[in-house]
Design a protein around this motif. Structure first.
Motif, PDB file in Angstrom:
ATOM      1  N   TYR A  32     -51.659  29.621 -30.592  1.00 51.37           N
ATOM      2  CA  TYR A  32     -51.509  28.771 -29.400  1.00 51.37           C
ATOM      3  C   TYR A  32     -50.793  27.479 -29.774  1.00 51.37           C
ATOM      4  O   TYR A  32     -49.866  27.046 -29.100  1.00 51.37           O
ATOM      5  CB  TYR A  32     -52.885  28.478 -28.797  1.00 51.37           C
ATOM      6  CG  TYR A  32     -52.839  27.477 -27.680  1.00 51.37           C
ATOM      7  CD1 TYR A  32     -52.371  27.825 -26.422  1.00 51.37           C
ATOM      8  CD2 TYR A  32     -53.247  26.154 -27.891  1.00 51.37           C
ATOM      9  CE1 TYR A  32     -52.311  26.902 -25.396  1.00 51.37           C
ATOM     10  CE2 TYR A  32     -53.189  25.222 -26.868  1.00 51.37           C
ATOM     11  CZ  TYR A  32     -52.726  25.605 -25.627  1.00 51.37           C
ATOM     12  OH  TYR A  32     -52.682  24.688 -24.614  1.00 51.37           O
ATOM     13  N   ARG A  33     -51.220  26.891 -30.879  1.00 49.78           N
ATOM     14  CA  ARG A  33     -50.584  25.646 -31.335  1.00 49.78           C
ATOM     15  C   ARG A  33     -49.120  25.892 -31.705  1.00 49.78           C
ATOM     16  O   ARG A  33     -48.251  25.088 -31.401  1.00 49.78           O
ATOM     17  CB  ARG A  33     -51.340  25.074 -32.525  1.00 49.78           C
ATOM     18  CG  ARG A  33     -52.654  24.468 -32.136  1.00 49.78           C
ATOM     19  CD  ARG A  33     -53.351  23.864 -33.321  1.00 49.78           C
ATOM     20  NE  ARG A  33     -54.661  23.360 -32.927  1.00 49.78           N
ATOM     21  CZ  ARG A  33     -55.758  23.473 -33.648  1.00 49.78           C
ATOM     22  NH1 ARG A  33     -55.712  24.083 -34.817  1.00 49.78           N
ATOM     23  NH2 ARG A  33     -56.903  22.988 -33.212  1.00 49.78           N
ATOM     24  N   LEU A  34     -48.855  27.009 -32.377  1.00 47.07           N
ATOM     25  CA  LEU A  34     -47.483  27.340 -32.745  1.00 47.07           C
ATOM     26  C   LEU A  34     -46.616  27.533 -31.503  1.00 47.07           C
ATOM     27  O   LEU A  34     -45.499  27.020 -31.426  1.00 47.07           O
ATOM     28  CB  LEU A  34     -47.457  28.618 -33.602  1.00 47.07           C
ATOM     29  CG  LEU A  34     -46.074  29.078 -34.070  1.00 47.07           C
ATOM     30  CD1 LEU A  34     -45.411  28.008 -34.929  1.00 47.07           C
ATOM     31  CD2 LEU A  34     -46.185  30.390 -34.812  1.00 47.07           C
ATOM     32  N   ALA A  35     -47.142  28.241 -30.510  1.00 45.61           N
ATOM     33  CA  ALA A  35     -46.384  28.437 -29.267  1.00 45.61           C
ATOM     34  C   ALA A  35     -46.129  27.111 -28.575  1.00 45.61           C
ATOM     35  O   ALA A  35     -45.043  26.864 -28.040  1.00 45.61           O
ATOM     36  CB  ALA A  35     -47.150  29.375 -28.337  1.00 45.61           C
ATOM     37  N   ARG A  39     -42.521  25.371 -27.847  1.00 45.92           N
ATOM     38  CA  ARG A  39     -42.147  24.902 -26.507  1.00 45.92           C
ATOM     39  C   ARG A  39     -41.733  23.431 -26.560  1.00 45.92           C
ATOM     40  O   ARG A  39     -40.707  23.036 -26.003  1.00 45.92           O
ATOM     41  CB  ARG A  39     -43.324  25.085 -25.537  1.00 45.92           C
ATOM     42  CG  ARG A  39     -42.950  24.709 -24.108  1.00 45.92           C
ATOM     43  CD  ARG A  39     -44.159  24.551 -23.223  1.00 45.92           C
ATOM     44  NE  ARG A  39     -44.832  23.322 -23.638  1.00 45.92           N
ATOM     45  CZ  ARG A  39     -46.128  23.084 -23.457  1.00 45.92           C
ATOM     46  NH1 ARG A  39     -46.892  23.976 -22.891  1.00 45.92           N
ATOM     47  NH2 ARG A  39     -46.667  21.964 -23.873  1.00 45.92           N
ATOM     48  N   ASP A  40     -42.520  22.618 -27.267  1.00 45.81           N
ATOM     49  CA  ASP A  40     -42.194  21.192 -27.375  1.00 45.81           C
ATOM     50  C   ASP A  40     -40.876  20.988 -28.118  1.00 45.81           C
ATOM     51  O   ASP A  40     -40.078  20.123 -27.752  1.00 45.81           O
ATOM     52  CB  ASP A  40     -43.320  20.439 -28.088  1.00 45.81           C
ATOM     53  CG  ASP A  40     -44.587  20.348 -27.244  1.00 45.81           C
ATOM     54  OD1 ASP A  40     -44.523  20.639 -26.024  1.00 45.81           O
ATOM     55  OD2 ASP A  40     -45.639  19.994 -27.808  1.00 45.81           O
TER      56      ASP A  40
END
Length: 133
Positions: A32-35, A39-40
């Motif tokens: 989730y953090r990687l996604a 995105r950022d």
């Protein structure tokens, strides 16, 4: 189905209720953090691209303005050169007139006067032609 420990009452319990099994899906936080980082990063890349386009446009405007200023200064320099040439020509003419006026020989004075009158005609003709053209 409300959780009493204050943890996300709509998140995991809503997923478990929709699932029908009573168990929620396990979310891998690192994915989730990687996604989210991806995105950022995409948003930052888009912002950077916009900033680079704006900087490129600004540099193009500055280059155009500098080229215009350079052409203007070149015209001024050319006009200045013409003016200096004319001033030198006038100074030479004045000095020649003064030297002719100081002569003791009347025939030489007349000869120089005629030569200077022709030279003055040429100067006036050249000046009038440069104003027209």
């Amino acid at each position: 189905m409300t959780e009493s420990n204050g943890a996300d009452p709509d998140g995991a319990s809503a997923a478990a209720a929709a699932d029908g099994t009573g168990r929620g899906k396990v979310v891998d936080l690192s994915r989730y953090r990687l996604a989210r980082l991806i995105r950022d990063a995409g948003q930052q890349q888009g912002e950077l691209a916009r900033m680079m386009r704006a900087a490129t446009a600004e540099r193009a405007q500055l280059a155009e303005a500098l080229n215009g200023a350079q052409r203007h200064l070149a015209r001024i320099a050319d006009s200045y050169k013409v003016l200096l040439g004319r001033l030198q020509q006038e100074k030479d003419f004045r000095e020649a007139c003064q030297a002719a006026a100081e002569l003791d020989d009347l025939d030489e004075m007349i000869r120089r006067r005629d030569m200077l009158a022709k030279q003055l005609e040429d100067i006036r003709r050249t000046t009038a032609a440069s104003r027209e053209g």
